[in-house]
Motif scaffolding. Sequence first.
Motif, PDB file in Angstrom:
ATOM      1  N   ILE A 160       2.133  -8.278  74.758  1.00 12.65           N
ATOM      2  CA  ILE A 160       0.745  -9.210  74.316  1.00 12.65           C
ATOM      3  C   ILE A 160       0.216  -8.567  73.237  1.00 12.65           C
ATOM      4  O   ILE A 160      -0.668  -9.066  72.525  1.00 12.65           O
ATOM      5  CB  ILE A 160      -0.232  -9.117  75.677  1.00 12.65           C
ATOM      6  N   MET A 161       0.850  -7.471  72.805  1.00  4.41           N
ATOM      7  CA  MET A 161       0.181  -6.963  71.336  1.00  4.41           C
ATOM      8  C   MET A 161       0.135  -7.735  70.314  1.00  4.41           C
ATOM      9  O   MET A 161      -1.056  -8.046  69.803  1.00  4.41           O
ATOM     10  CB  MET A 161       0.578  -5.514  70.971  1.00  4.41           C
ATOM     11  N   PRO A 162       1.115  -8.702  69.996  1.00  7.46           N
ATOM     12  CA  PRO A 162       0.844  -9.505  68.617  1.00  7.46           C
ATOM     13  C   PRO A 162      -0.294 -10.601  68.896  1.00  7.46           C
ATOM     14  O   PRO A 162      -0.912 -10.990  68.047  1.00  7.46           O
ATOM     15  CB  PRO A 162       2.233 -10.176  68.623  1.00  7.46           C
ATOM     16  N   PHE A 163      -0.510 -11.026  70.223  1.00  6.08           N
ATOM     17  CA  PHE A 163      -1.582 -11.881  70.614  1.00  6.08           C
ATOM     18  C   PHE A 163      -2.928 -11.513  70.527  1.00  6.08           C
ATOM     19  O   PHE A 163      -3.735 -11.860  69.839  1.00  6.08           O
ATOM     20  CB  PHE A 163      -1.359 -12.536  71.839  1.00  6.08           C
ATOM     21  N   ILE A 164      -2.999  -9.969  70.613  1.00 10.56           N
ATOM     22  CA  ILE A 164      -4.384  -9.230  70.803  1.00 10.56           C
ATOM     23  C   ILE A 164      -4.614  -9.152  69.289  1.00 10.56           C
ATOM     24  O   ILE A 164      -5.620  -9.194  68.857  1.00 10.56           O
ATOM     25  CB  ILE A 164      -4.128  -8.073  71.369  1.00 10.56           C
ATOM     26  N   LYS A 165      -3.544  -8.899  68.347  1.00 13.17           N
ATOM     27  CA  LYS A 165      -3.906  -8.648  66.857  1.00 13.17           C
ATOM     28  C   LYS A 165      -4.236  -9.990  66.234  1.00 13.17           C
ATOM     29  O   LYS A 165      -5.333  -9.862  65.304  1.00 13.17           O
ATOM     30  CB  LYS A 165      -2.299  -8.166  66.050  1.00 13.17           C
ATOM     31  N   MET A 207      -8.351  -3.607  68.179  1.00 16.08           N
ATOM     32  CA  MET A 207      -8.714  -3.959  69.396  1.00 16.08           C
ATOM     33  C   MET A 207      -7.364  -3.731  70.439  1.00 16.08           C
ATOM     34  O   MET A 207      -7.238  -4.242  71.334  1.00 16.08           O
ATOM     35  CB  MET A 207      -9.026  -5.542  69.630  1.00 16.08           C
ATOM     36  N   GLY A 208      -6.663  -2.565  70.360  1.00  9.69           N
ATOM     37  CA  GLY A 208      -5.502  -2.232  70.913  1.00  9.69           C
ATOM     38  C   GLY A 208      -6.152  -1.684  72.352  1.00  9.69           C
ATOM     39  O   GLY A 208      -5.241  -1.868  73.341  1.00  9.69           O
ATOM     40  N   GLY A 209      -7.213  -1.409  72.454  1.00 14.29           N
ATOM     41  CA  GLY A 209      -7.630  -0.878  73.915  1.00 14.29           C
ATOM     42  C   GLY A 209      -7.873  -1.955  74.730  1.00 14.29           C
ATOM     43  O   GLY A 209      -7.489  -1.750  76.035  1.00 14.29           O
ATOM     44  N   ILE A 210      -7.980  -3.224  74.379  1.00 11.47           N
ATOM     45  CA  ILE A 210      -7.803  -4.457  75.412  1.00 11.47           C
ATOM     46  C   ILE A 210      -6.363  -4.563  75.863  1.00 11.47           C
ATOM     47  O   ILE A 210      -6.163  -4.584  77.025  1.00 11.47           O
ATOM     48  CB  ILE A 210      -7.978  -5.793  74.387  1.00 11.47           C
ATOM     49  N   ALA A 211      -5.323  -4.273  75.125  1.00 20.75           N
ATOM     50  CA  ALA A 211      -4.070  -4.277  75.776  1.00 20.75           C
ATOM     51  C   ALA A 211      -3.709  -3.377  76.597  1.00 20.75           C
ATOM     52  O   ALA A 211      -3.190  -3.512  77.458  1.00 20.75           O
ATOM     53  CB  ALA A 211      -2.825  -4.276  74.414  1.00 20.75           C
ATOM     54  N   ILE A 212      -4.354  -1.991  76.148  1.00 26.00           N
ATOM     55  CA  ILE A 212      -4.090  -0.929  77.421  1.00 26.00           C
ATOM     56  C   ILE A 212      -4.878  -1.132  78.603  1.00 26.00           C
ATOM     57  O   ILE A 212      -4.262  -1.136  79.536  1.00 26.00           O
ATOM     58  CB  ILE A 212      -4.669   0.359  76.621  1.00 26.00           C
ATOM     59  N   PHE A 213      -5.990  -1.777  78.608  1.00 23.87           N
ATOM     60  CA  PHE A 213      -6.876  -1.947  79.673  1.00 23.87           C
ATOM     61  C   PHE A 213      -5.753  -3.226  80.553  1.00 23.87           C
ATOM     62  O   PHE A 213      -6.000  -2.943  81.847  1.00 23.87           O
ATOM     63  CB  PHE A 213      -8.252  -2.683  79.396  1.00 23.87           C
ATOM     64  N   LEU A 214      -5.496  -4.214  79.792  1.00 26.56           N
ATOM     65  CA  LEU A 214      -4.788  -5.111  80.581  1.00 26.56           C
ATOM     66  C   LEU A 214      -3.528  -4.597  81.220  1.00 26.56           C
ATOM     67  O   LEU A 214      -3.212  -5.129  82.392  1.00 26.56           O
ATOM     68  CB  LEU A 214      -4.643  -6.368  79.622  1.00 26.56           C
ATOM     69  N   GLY A 215      -2.769  -3.666  80.607  1.00 28.42           N
ATOM     70  CA  GLY A 215      -1.535  -3.246  80.904  1.00 28.42           C
ATOM     71  C   GLY A 215      -1.948  -2.216  82.291  1.00 28.42           C
ATOM     72  O   GLY A 215      -1.220  -2.039  83.271  1.00 28.42           O
ATOM     73  N   GLY A 259       2.520   4.146  80.814  1.00 31.30           N
ATOM     74  CA  GLY A 259       3.147   3.119  80.305  1.00 31.30           C
ATOM     75  C   GLY A 259       2.276   2.195  79.502  1.00 31.30           C
ATOM     76  O   GLY A 259       2.887   1.808  78.524  1.00 31.30           O
ATOM     77  N   ALA A 260       1.204   1.993  79.781  1.00 27.96           N
ATOM     78  CA  ALA A 260       0.300   1.186  78.858  1.00 27.96           C
ATOM     79  C   ALA A 260       0.245   1.656  77.565  1.00 27.96           C
ATOM     80  O   ALA A 260       0.278   1.184  76.545  1.00 27.96           O
ATOM     81  CB  ALA A 260      -0.919   0.823  79.606  1.00 27.96           C
TER      82      ALA A 260
END
Length: 361
Positions: free
Chosen positions: A23-28, A53-61, A196-197
Amino acid sequence: MNQDIIIKIILMVLIPFLFVVCIMPFIKKIAHQINAIDIPRGRHIHKKPTPKMGGIAIFLGFLLGYMIFGTHSASMNAILIGSFILVLVGVIDDISELSPLTQFIGQVAAACVVVFYGNILIRDISAFGFYIEFSWLSYPITLFFILGCINCINLIDGLDGLSGGISSIYFLTIGIIATMQGKMGLDFVLSFVMLGAILGFLVYNFSPASIFAGAAGSMLMGFMISVVALFGFKNVTMTSLIIPLLVLAIPILDTAFAILRRTLKGESITKGDSYHIHHQLLNRNLSQRTTVIIIYIIDLLFAFASIVYVLKDALLGYIIYGILLAIVLFFVATTNVVVDKEDVRKKLKLKLAKVKKGHEK
């Protein structure tokens, strides 16, 4: 070790990792669209505009991992609400920079949810033959503990891969200790899911980074570190709470040095500067990547000492801690991490010149 437990651990790490990587490419793209971009200026080390906004991906993971492997409880509800508050405040800060006070209010709100709604508290401590029950003091002590962890990670988030790597080492260490002790509670699940996230985030954040954690990510990592410590070691002895946190020796010491340094200068402790531990290593003509790897190695040694202390040999753990602390103190004495030696020399020369001039008159 039971094969089923090994498979569960692998899945708890692997699923959030792969999800965050995907999902990180979409977050970027979203970060670029809403202008959540870190523009290089002032004391910033990076050279080009970078989404944050990498924190969003960590949170979703983390959410995905919890939904698959976690169990429902009032305490977990508090953790979810508190983490959501921090991520919301962090995202707003990533888009339009908030004042330190506004950020701090958000941190206090998240901590209060854990303490007053989740009822996760440091209630008592026994150590060296003494027993202390905190009673109503449990509330301010626990709040201070949570806020301290949040800001330790927030303050050290200054180089590509630094805060994420340190947080990963912490969660790995707690996961190993919990597994070896047969404690398969919520702290066990949260440690490996967060590991993991964050590792998925580090694929994009290790130098040269293509995305930053942002305030949302750094505050979330610090918050989850405090929660795992409290949830896994509530009603604890002094050592069972402090030993795992020694894995965070570098960010804790860096925060303490920053507060002392700014106090000695008569500056606000919230004012940013370029005298952190990682800045001191960079000043020795080391690259970002080399600097981060050096800090990783030191942190891994503290983690190893913690595992040895808890699971194997307390005396050997003490010896390793002592050697590592001596190295850190030597580093402090030979750098400007607490006192700017060049500034002190200039002031001393100025005073001597004034004294000499006075004598000549």
